[in-house]
Design an enzyme around this catalytic site. Structure first.
Site, PDB file in Angstrom:
ATOM      1  N   ASP A 402      -6.259  33.038  -2.274  1.00 51.14           N
ATOM      2  CA  ASP A 402      -6.344  31.881  -3.154  1.00 51.14           C
ATOM      3  C   ASP A 402      -7.741  31.726  -3.734  1.00 51.14           C
ATOM      4  O   ASP A 402      -8.745  31.993  -3.070  1.00 51.14           O
ATOM      5  CB  ASP A 402      -5.980  30.630  -2.343  1.00 51.14           C
ATOM      6  CG  ASP A 402      -6.052  29.361  -3.154  1.00 51.14           C
ATOM      7  OD1 ASP A 402      -5.304  29.253  -4.146  1.00 51.14           O
ATOM      8  OD2 ASP A 402      -6.860  28.474  -2.808  1.00 51.14           O
ATOM      9  N   GLU A 455      -5.711  35.810  -6.728  1.00 53.60           N
ATOM     10  CA  GLU A 455      -5.593  34.793  -7.760  1.00 53.60           C
ATOM     11  C   GLU A 455      -6.986  34.661  -8.371  1.00 53.60           C
ATOM     12  O   GLU A 455      -7.850  33.965  -7.845  1.00 53.60           O
ATOM     13  CB  GLU A 455      -5.139  33.454  -7.179  1.00 53.60           C
ATOM     14  CG  GLU A 455      -4.905  32.414  -8.276  1.00 53.60           C
ATOM     15  CD  GLU A 455      -5.194  30.988  -7.856  1.00 53.60           C
ATOM     16  OE1 GLU A 455      -4.833  30.080  -8.605  1.00 53.60           O
ATOM     17  OE2 GLU A 455      -5.795  30.789  -6.785  1.00 53.60           O
TER      18      GLU A 455
END
Length: 724
Positions: A402, A455
């Protein structure tokens, strides 16, 4: 005897080496036992068979001392309410070995979780729990729980030299015990009670204690999957990911709206994913977190699957069930920041231990969280071992990391003067970059066949380039540019789309610069962004037609696929973590049709090499018509070595068209997909199953065919011989 100042330091929890005093010691004049048992009126040492008892003398504040030369012993305490016998934790030697100490100190212990945390073991002949925690600046660390009335005086831990690790073995404890650490900082201030940074389980929120859990209880049956999963996770494989927030996929409303357990999910969710034809499940973070509203993205227990759905062995059973059905499991992993909750890592030992001391480096302004100090070898080791923990202990097939962009840049979301440059004066976070490279190198080296996914929302170079070629080493990267451009295009009224044609063509200029996944994730349906259906222009039917065309374009475009739960049947409302998906919408033919189309797209994608082999290879794509902005028509070819090509045509206006498209070869071409099919809720306009190539050249092909393009639709064609 024991000096009074030493006795008071022990009784007050100020002694920095309790094992030097407590337990049995040879004084040179025979053996001596010292034990600290607050609440006891008297204390005796007894032989293990209980036949010999020697009363110890009370010194002060629950500290007892007496002679003992009879070998192994237990303790017998009495007060006005009870008598109880127990084994003395201070009669046991250390558990950690010299090699463990060395590797921890060096910051290279790949299996850190096997030595830190709480482990049920047999030590020196007795069953109990070994606790170990890193707190180098602490003057004293105690483990506390119901078993010692949360009294930090009772189980003060042993410090292991320069490593900063504290440990203790407490006999008689079992799995299920709740515990925390009481830490006396170097400044003499006791910190808020801390959960275990390497704890394998936790209490149900809002309670915040760690809970002793045994690893390895599940008997795995996924050996064949693990041996062959590289075939499902590589750049040429069909990868279609169903992103899921386990707590809100479904709920049991007749039981208070509780979320499903891991066991229930192992049946219901995996059955659904198999039926829908997805190849992978991606879980929003299931690492333990105190706040439901963070969706798991502010974890406190990085080594614990959340108890919201069950125990660790039940989570393992969920992963195993997925593997035995041919489904890979990817975990959203959050090594970029952690919350400021008092029971978490913040100022863990009274100092900025896991985080940077300077808020310009250590505080994340966007999320009010703290940033790991990747330059500290023990912190890097803690996070790197955590990645391996999930891959090895729970057989996960991948980690989606993330907020990578926030890790790569020191000035991320900061104004001038609010950040600290690197040693060369630049904005790159060199320590974080080194950490990410190490994670990918260790993950791919230690768990063959897995994938890692970034990401990453900037143009940072080489995200999916191998580490040995100076890349970050990720297997895949989310294509945020494609997502933003294509969503922006499809949200426009079709009458304006001709002026923004490049929003769908521009991605082809960088499609193969990285190994991309095309993500329509949870981020697109939260924080007031509405649902995917709600984003689409037009009336009710046009909204559905636009969304069907968008999904079909996504599945036809180069790049692996990712769709957040509920989007596959056109969820009507914005996602809410406290609720559940609107499954009742499937009673509506339009919503059921959308679901049927995604199911068919997944099947077509998996079974058609031309649609997946070249997702990350430029040989797999070529434009046939990229410039007809006036008609908002797009035509391109997907291909794979030794396989039949697929031609994709999109008409993204509400006007039906008869249109001549170039084809890569002559003969009959079958219409293998039409987003306007009546099965999907469309008007059922199309080409009656086939088109015929003619010797009429177009700008880019020597043969062509006149095709019917339904309004707001995507159609796909394949040579007839490939279908026979």
């Amino acid at each position: 005897m024991i000096e009074l100042d030493v006795a008071m330091a022990l009784a007050e929890g100020r002694h920095e080496d309790p094992f030097a005093v407590l337990g049995w010691h040879d004084t040179g004049e025979g053996g001596r036992i010292a034990a600290l048992v607050p609440g006891a009126d008297t204390l005796s040492a007894i032989t293990p068979d209980g036949k010999t008892e020697v009363q110890l003398d009370h010194v002060t504040h629950g500290l007892f001392v007496g002679k003992w030369n009879k070998g192994k012993y237990r303790l017998r305490a009495r007060n006005a309410q009870a008598t109880w016998d127990f084994d003395d934790a201070y009669s046991f030697g250390p558990v950690l070995g010299e090699i463990d100490e060395y590797l921890i100190g060096e910051g290279t212990h790949r299996h850190l979780w096997k030595v830190l945390g709480a482990h049920v073991i047999t030590h020196e002949g007795l069953r109990g729990v070994h606790f170990a925690v890193w707190a180098p600046a602490a003057k004293r660390v105690s483990v506390v729980g119901n078993f010692n009335t949360w009294d930090g005086r009772r189980h003060q831990m042993r410090k292991r030299g320069a490593t900063g690790v504290w440990e203790i073995f407490i006999p008689g404890l079992m799995a299920g015990e709740v515990y925390k650490y009481e830490i006396l900082g170097a400044d003499g201030v006791i910190q808020p009670l801390k959960a275990d940074p390497v704890g394998f389980g936790a209490e149900h929120p809002p309670q915040t204690a760690s809970q002793v859990r045994e690893l390895g209880l599940h008997l795995w049956g996924d050996g064949r999957w693990c041996e062959t999963r590289h075939e499902a996770n590589n750049i040429h494989a069909p990868v279609s990911i169903y992103e899921v927030h386990l707590g809100s996929w479904r709920r049991v409303w007749d039981e208070g709206g509780r979320p499903l357990s891991y066991y229930e999910l192992a049946g219901q969710l995996i059955d659904y994913v198999v039926d829908m034809g997805f190849t992978h499940i991606e879980l929003l973070p299931i690492t333990e977190h105190p706040f439901d509203g963070s969706w798991g993205y502010q974890p406190v227990g990085l080594y614990a699957p959340t108890i919201r759905h069950g125990r660790p062995e039940e989570f393992a059973a969920f992963v195993d069930a997925a593997h035995q059905r041919g489904i890979g499991v990817i975990l959203d992993w959050v090594p970029g920041h952690f919350p400021t909750d008092d029971h978490g890592l913040r100022h863990f030992d009274g100092t900025a231990l896991y985080e940077h001391a300077d808020p310009k480096e250590g505080f994340h302004q966007d999320w009010n969280t703290l940033i790991y100090n990747y330059g500290r070898r023990e912190v890097k080791n803690y996070l790197l071992a955590n990645a391996l923990f999930w891959l090895e202990e729970y057989h996960l097939d991948g980690l989606r990391v993330d907020a990578v962009a926030s890790m790569l840049y020191r000035d991320y979301s900061r104004k001038e003067g609010e950040w600290v440059p690197n040693q060369y004066g630049g904005r790159e976070n060199l320590e974080a970059i080194d950490f990410l490279k190490s994670v990918n190198a260790e993950a791919y080296g230690g768990a063959p066949g897995i994938m890692t996914v970034a990401e990453e929302s900037t143009a940072f170079p080489g995200v999916t380039r191998p580490v040995h070629m100076d890349g970050l080493g990720f297997g895949f990267k989310w294509n945020m540019g494609w997502m933003n451009d294509s969503l922006r295009y499809f949200q426009r009224d079709p009458i304006h789309r001709r002026w923004h044609h490049n929003e769908l063509t521009f991605a082809s200029s960088y499609t193969y610069s990285e190994n991309f996944i095309l993500p329509i994730s949870h981020d697109e349906v939260v924080h007031g962004k509405g649902s995917m259906l709600g984003k689409m222009p037009g009336d009710g039917l046009q909204k559905f037609a636009n969304l069907r065309a968008f999904y079909a374009f996504q599945w036809a475009h180069p790049g692996k696929k990712l769709l957040f739960m509920g989007q596959e049947f056109a969820q009507g409302k914005e996602w809410a973590h406290a609720g559940a998906l609107e499954w009742q919408l499937l009673e509506d033919p339009l919503h059921a049709g959308m679901q049927a189309m995604i199911r068919d797209l997944n099947k077509l994608y998996r079974e058609t090499p031309a649609l997946h082999w070249g997702d990350c290879d430029p040989q797999g794509f070529d434009w046939i018509e990229a410039d007809d902005a006036e008609a908002s028509v797009f035509v391109f070819e997907r291909r794979a070595p030794g396989a039949a090509p697929v031609v994709v045509a999109a008409n993204l206006t509400p006007i039906d068209r008869t249109y001549r498209i170039g084809l890569p070869q002559d003969g009959t071409w079958c219409e293998i997909f039409n987003s306007d099919s009546g099965y999907y809720g469309g008007a059922n306009w199309g080409n009656l199953g086939a088109i015929e190539a003619e010797e009429i050249a177009t700008a880019r092909r020597r043969v062509s065919a006149e095709v019917y393009l339904p309004p707001l639709a995507v159609v796909m064609f394949m040579p007839l011989e490939a279908k026979q």
